[in-house]
Write a protein that holds these residues in place. Sequence first.
Motif, PDB file in Angstrom:
ATOM      1  N   LEU A 329       0.876  -1.243  -0.021  1.00 33.09           N
ATOM      2  CA  LEU A 329      -0.008  -0.228  -0.006  1.00 33.09           C
ATOM      3  C   LEU A 329       0.907   1.130   0.099  1.00 33.09           C
ATOM      4  CD1 LEU A 329      -2.585   1.522   0.286  1.00 33.09           C
ATOM      5  CD2 LEU A 329      -2.765   1.075   2.658  1.00 33.09           C
ATOM      6  N   LEU A 330       1.686   1.190   0.763  1.00 35.63           N
ATOM      7  CA  LEU A 330       2.735   2.605   0.884  1.00 35.63           C
ATOM      8  C   LEU A 330       3.466   2.670  -0.254  1.00 35.63           C
ATOM      9  CD1 LEU A 330       4.034   4.794   2.882  1.00 35.63           C
ATOM     10  CD2 LEU A 330       5.781   3.264   3.174  1.00 35.63           C
ATOM     11  N   MET A 331       4.012   1.474  -1.097  1.00 34.21           N
ATOM     12  CA  MET A 331       4.437   1.734  -2.586  1.00 34.21           C
ATOM     13  C   MET A 331       3.575   2.541  -3.321  1.00 34.21           C
ATOM     14  SD  MET A 331       4.598   0.722  -5.986  1.00 34.21           S
ATOM     15  CE  MET A 331       3.487  -0.897  -6.124  1.00 34.21           C
ATOM     16  N   HIS A 332       2.082   2.443  -3.029  1.00 33.45           N
ATOM     17  CA  HIS A 332       1.399   3.422  -4.050  1.00 33.45           C
ATOM     18  C   HIS A 332       1.127   4.678  -3.499  1.00 33.45           C
ATOM     19  CE1 HIS A 332       0.172  -0.876  -5.172  1.00 33.45           C
ATOM     20  NE2 HIS A 332      -0.231  -0.374  -6.408  1.00 33.45           N
ATOM     21  N   THR A 333       0.894   4.746  -2.286  1.00 28.80           N
ATOM     22  CA  THR A 333       0.530   6.330  -1.699  1.00 28.80           C
ATOM     23  C   THR A 333       1.631   7.010  -1.473  1.00 28.80           C
ATOM     24  OG1 THR A 333       1.024   5.333   0.651  1.00 28.80           O
ATOM     25  CG2 THR A 333      -1.487   5.174  -0.401  1.00 28.80           C
ATOM     26  N   SER A 337       7.499   3.510  -6.361  1.00 33.50           N
ATOM     27  CA  SER A 337       7.671   2.356  -7.491  1.00 33.50           C
ATOM     28  C   SER A 337       8.976   2.349  -8.349  1.00 33.50           C
ATOM     29  CB  SER A 337       6.317   2.556  -8.527  1.00 33.50           C
ATOM     30  OG  SER A 337       6.640   3.911  -9.025  1.00 33.50           O
ATOM     31  N   GLY A 338       9.946   2.887  -7.830  1.00 34.42           N
ATOM     32  CA  GLY A 338      11.366   2.754  -8.468  1.00 34.42           C
ATOM     33  C   GLY A 338      12.026   1.464  -8.032  1.00 34.42           C
ATOM     34  N   TYR A 339      12.464   0.564  -8.978  1.00 31.56           N
ATOM     35  CA  TYR A 339      13.051  -0.667  -8.628  1.00 31.56           C
ATOM     36  C   TYR A 339      13.909  -0.757  -7.089  1.00 31.56           C
ATOM     37  CZ  TYR A 339      14.712  -5.353  -9.092  1.00 31.56           C
ATOM     38  OH  TYR A 339      14.971  -6.881  -8.791  1.00 31.56           O
ATOM     39  N   ASP A 340      14.619   0.182  -6.831  1.00 32.24           N
ATOM     40  CA  ASP A 340      15.412   0.252  -5.714  1.00 32.24           C
ATOM     41  C   ASP A 340      14.599   0.513  -4.480  1.00 32.24           C
ATOM     42  OD1 ASP A 340      17.893  -0.710  -6.998  1.00 32.24           O
ATOM     43  OD2 ASP A 340      18.622   1.294  -7.144  1.00 32.24           O
ATOM     44  N   GLN A 341      13.620   1.322  -4.742  1.00 32.38           N
ATOM     45  CA  GLN A 341      12.678   1.762  -3.776  1.00 32.38           C
ATOM     46  C   GLN A 341      11.852   0.580  -3.115  1.00 32.38           C
ATOM     47  OE1 GLN A 341      10.697   4.825  -5.882  1.00 32.38           O
ATOM     48  NE2 GLN A 341      11.549   6.471  -4.458  1.00 32.38           N
ATOM     49  N   ILE A 342      11.435  -0.280  -4.294  1.00 32.95           N
ATOM     50  CA  ILE A 342      10.602  -1.484  -3.814  1.00 32.95           C
ATOM     51  C   ILE A 342      11.487  -2.524  -2.924  1.00 32.95           C
ATOM     52  CG2 ILE A 342       9.461  -3.547  -4.867  1.00 32.95           C
ATOM     53  CD1 ILE A 342       8.728  -1.908  -7.083  1.00 32.95           C
TER      54      ILE A 342
END
Length: 423
Positions: A329-333, A337-342
């Motif tokens: 959920l936090l990935m969206h809000t 969504s950057g690859y390293d951020q995931i």
Amino acid sequence: MFVKNARLRGRDALHDIHIREGKFYRVAPAAVLAAPEDARVIDAGGRLVIPPLCDPHQHLDATLSVGNPRYNMSGTLLEGIQIWGERKQTLTKEIIKENAIKAIKWEVANGVLRMRTHADATDRSLLTVEALAEVREEMKDLVDLQIVAFPQDCVFTFEGGTDLMDRAMRMGCDVVGGLPYIEFSREDGVADVKFAFDLAEKYGALVDIHCDENTDDQSRFVEVVAREAIVRGMEGRATASHTTAMHNYNNDYAFKLMGVLQRANLNIITNPYPNSVLQNRTDGYPRRRGCTRVDELLAAGVNVCIGHDDLMDPWYPMGKGSMLGAANLLMHTAQLSGYDQIGQLLDMITVNSARTMCLEDYGIEEGNSADFVVLDADTPFDAVRLTCECLYVVRRGKIVCETAPARRELRFGGRTETIDFKL
């Protein structure tokens, strides 16, 4: 126990893990170690094996109480507070413990073996503190639980608030909480923060303050928390939870604030489940996002982690105790969504939370307690994307939960095909 073909973060190739007497005995590249004849062998099959998930922000005194005594019809924070005030009139120790233990079991099934819960320390009976202290002892073989003395009704809005908080710490709370933005005035809010640090120094405890959980761009108690951590030498031992008002700060102030937070080594806990639905209710449209500045905080070197916060209670009616769901959920809000951020999202429910909770004996390293999770995913990307199941949850070298994922068989064109949503 012997785990073979495990994919470990930060290590090349697959590894085998030998566990003996409840601790990680050897961790080595695959095929280097031999499994003892009498060992329980788990073949991870190249799946991700990680330290246990953490939930550093939960309210087990209110958990699983949705609809009792009534549902939150507006869905707002204020109505949730009103409902909690009504529910407290009929609470018993047995109800608190029953719901808390059930919620813990839900989270353990989702890979959580480290938790921090807030306990209402402004009820004159201190019933919630007593109940959760008993839960901590009764569930210690399943989960490590920290308890926060939390001033649900603030410290200075009624007589005797400071004494109740002190009593809660004497009853065995591990962390001192605060609620400065709900106090009567800015001055009382600053006093709330200073009192929390005074109490933490007195008892050698950590600090975790509910901070600026609103949409007011002038609600700035997080800077007070950071200042106290610096001047008292408590860098790394203090946490500001929520900080949703930071989303609405002007950018010049926010830029200056990031430097202070980094200097204070202040931990930030963001709670995507409730804050995505509770915040910015008065915006109309366009409507701002209800979370703190996660991406900028991470870029500034601030330790940020994720809490579940509410679980089927007056403030948030949903949930099943999934920290991977919270990360998704936090990935969206927070637009992570950057690859390293995931990959960072997985850190935010494991190592970042462990740092916030000042945990020792954590991580898949030789000599540590053998607490770990085998995920039904090969990469952090897929773990977050699929909010995957925890195939095995292991506590001190023993399996405490085992999950068989759903099997989906698609019949089409005279053939049967298994669907697992993996590339």
